[in-house]
Structure formats: C-alpha cells, structure tokens
Design a protein around this motif. Structure first.
Motif, mmCIF file in Angstrom:
data_model
loop_
_atom_site.group_PDB
_atom_site.id
_atom_site.type_symbol
_atom_site.label_atom_id
_atom_site.label_comp_id
_atom_site.label_asym_id
_atom_site.label_seq_id
_atom_site.Cartn_x
_atom_site.Cartn_y
_atom_site.Cartn_z
ATOM 1 N N CYS A 191 -45.662 12.266 -14.937
ATOM 2 C CA CYS A 191 -45.397 11.119 -15.806
ATOM 3 C C CYS A 191 -44.144 10.361 -15.355
ATOM 4 N N VAL A 192 -43.110 11.098 -14.980
ATOM 5 C CA VAL A 192 -41.879 10.463 -14.493
ATOM 6 C C VAL A 192 -42.147 9.710 -13.205
ATOM 7 N N VAL A 193 -42.900 10.309 -12.291
ATOM 8 C CA VAL A 193 -43.218 9.655 -11.024
ATOM 9 C C VAL A 193 -44.019 8.383 -11.263
ATOM 10 N N GLN A 194 -44.988 8.432 -12.171
ATOM 11 C CA GLN A 194 -45.788 7.249 -12.478
ATOM 12 C C GLN A 194 -44.943 6.154 -13.115
ATOM 13 N N ALA A 195 -43.983 6.558 -13.953
ATOM 14 C CA ALA A 195 -43.117 5.563 -14.596
ATOM 15 C C ALA A 195 -42.191 4.907 -13.577
ATOM 16 N N VAL A 196 -41.675 5.694 -12.632
ATOM 17 C CA VAL A 196 -40.776 5.141 -11.615
ATOM 18 C C VAL A 196 -41.539 4.244 -10.652
ATOM 19 N N GLN A 197 -42.699 4.699 -10.215
ATOM 20 C CA GLN A 197 -43.489 3.928 -9.256
ATOM 21 C C GLN A 197 -44.357 2.873 -9.932
ATOM 22 N N LYS A 198 -44.375 2.884 -11.270
ATOM 23 C CA LYS A 198 -45.183 1.942 -12.042
ATOM 24 C C LYS A 198 -46.641 1.976 -11.614
ATOM 25 N N SER A 199 -47.152 3.165 -11.463
ATOM 26 C CA SER A 199 -48.548 3.357 -11.087
ATOM 27 C C SER A 199 -49.333 3.822 -12.304
ATOM 28 N N SER A 200 -50.625 3.748 -12.188
ATOM 29 C CA SER A 200 -51.510 4.167 -13.288
ATOM 30 C C SER A 200 -52.517 5.193 -12.763
ATOM 31 N N ASP A 201 -51.999 6.321 -12.312
ATOM 32 C CA ASP A 201 -52.876 7.357 -11.770
ATOM 33 C C ASP A 201 -53.617 8.115 -12.870
ATOM 34 N N GLY A 202 -53.124 8.029 -14.090
ATOM 35 C CA GLY A 202 -53.790 8.719 -15.186
ATOM 36 C C GLY A 202 -53.315 10.160 -15.315
ATOM 37 N N HIS A 203 -54.065 10.905 -16.076
ATOM 38 C CA HIS A 203 -53.710 12.303 -16.334
ATOM 39 C C HIS A 203 -53.821 13.127 -15.057
#
Length: 219
Positions: free
Chosen positions: A84-96
């Motif tokens: 979740c932190v990585v997705q928030a930093v990279q602003k990606s939407s990889d999902g669960h």
C-alpha cells in the motif's frame, strides 16, 4: 439424453479424474520426498516437520498453533502495508497484492470429498472387523501376538511419550528409505531369513496351542 444432464455427468467424471490424478501426484510427491529425490525439498520438509514436533514437545499445541498463525498474519499484514505504501508513493493502482490468491477457488469438489469419505469408510470397516476378530479370539495365535505387542508398548510408553515417538518416527521416515534403497539386496536377504524363522516358530506354536485355528486348513 438431456444436454444439461450430459454436461453434469461429464463435469462429474472430470472431477473424479482430477481427484484421482491429484491423489496419484500426492503419493508420488511423498515418495519422492522420503527418498530424497530432490534434496532441497526433502530437507525443507524434514526440517520444518522436525521443528514443528520439537516445538510441540516444548510447548502446548494451542501455543504452537497460535504462534504459527500469528507469524503468518504478521507476514501478510506487513506485506499488505508495504504494498500500500509503495502504491501510494508511486501513485499506481495495482490493487490488492493477494488478489490472485483471494480469487482462487479453494473449495473441495463434492466428488473428491465423497471419494475420500468412501475410502476412509472402507479402511475403518476393515479395521473394526480386524479388531473384532482379534479381541474375540477368532485366531488364538493372532490374539497372542497382539497381546505381546501391547505388552511391549507398555514399556515403550514408560520410556517415551507420544511426541518423542513422533519425532523418532519422523527421523526414521526420512532416514530409512534412502538407506534401504542403497542396500536393498542385503536388507532383503536379512528380512527373508527373519521372516522364515518367525513363520517356522509360529507354525510350531500353532501346533502346540490347544484350540488354535489353523490357517492352512481354513485357507
């Protein structure tokens, strides 16, 4: 035939075939593990099983199960937060991160469940019949054999507890098969000699015991 009924029968037969194939694969994998076909996998399974039994010897089953589940939860929760932190930093939407595992069907097919229940019921009925035959002294020699084995187990139980016996069984399970495979011919010769002596002794004992059921006559 109704197409719906035909498709149901086909899916049922496919489910049975898949269950049989998975059972065969599991049997082969267990055999491969105890014969150390893949040393890495066998070493991993042996180490984990031995560690689990040693943990059960030192702690209660509830404590061991709780620690294992807690460790698993710590790993999954930490990984989920990390992603979740990585997705928030990279602003990606990889999902669960565990979406593929969540969507995976882990249910047991009814055909596979029924097959295993029927197989277990067959073994249970066979064991009940054998116990009835032994405890009701259908064959005096066989009942005496059971009495001797139970008497020996009283000494084993006085020295070892259940967990210790399981630890020894786990070690022997992974140690004996490769040794037997390397020295198969020599071990088979010793086993044949011992079997011949035991059969000769049992035959003499059957002749001397009154009321013993002679298997040679019944067969």
């Amino acid at each position: 035939m109704d197409p719906t009924t035909q498709s149901a029968q086909i899916s049922s037969s496919q489910g049975l075939a898949d269950g049989q194939n998975s059972a065969k694969e599991s049997k082969l994998s267990v055999k491969d593990l105890i014969y150390w076909r893949d040393p890495k996998k066998s070493g991993l399974v042996f180490g984990l099983s031995l560690l689990l039994l040693l943990s059960l010897a030192a702690f209660s089953f509830i404590s061991v199960a709780s620690y294992l589940l807690l460790a698993l939860l710590c790993v999954t929760i930490t990984f989920r937060i990390y992603k979740c932190v990585v997705q928030a930093v990279q602003k990606s939407s990889d999902g669960h991160p565990f979406k593929t595992l969540i969507d995976k069907d882990v249910s047991i097919p009814p055909e596979t469940f029924r097959k295993h229940v029927d197989s277990s019921l067959t073994h249970i009925n066979r064991a009940l019949k054998q116990m009835s035959r032994l405890f009701l002294v259908e064959d005096l020699v066989d009942s005496l054999k059971l009495a001797v084995v139970m008497w020996l187990f009283t000494y084993v139980g006085a020295v070892f507890n259940g967990i210790t016996i399981l630890i020894l069984a786990d070690i022997l399970l992974f140690a004996v098969p490769p040794v037997y495979e390397k020295n198969k011919s020599q071990i088979d010769q010793y086993i044949d000699v011992i079997r011949t002596q035991v059969n000769t002794t049992m035959a003499k004992l059957q002749e001397k015991l009154p009321g013993a059921v002679k298997r040679s006559k019944t067969e």
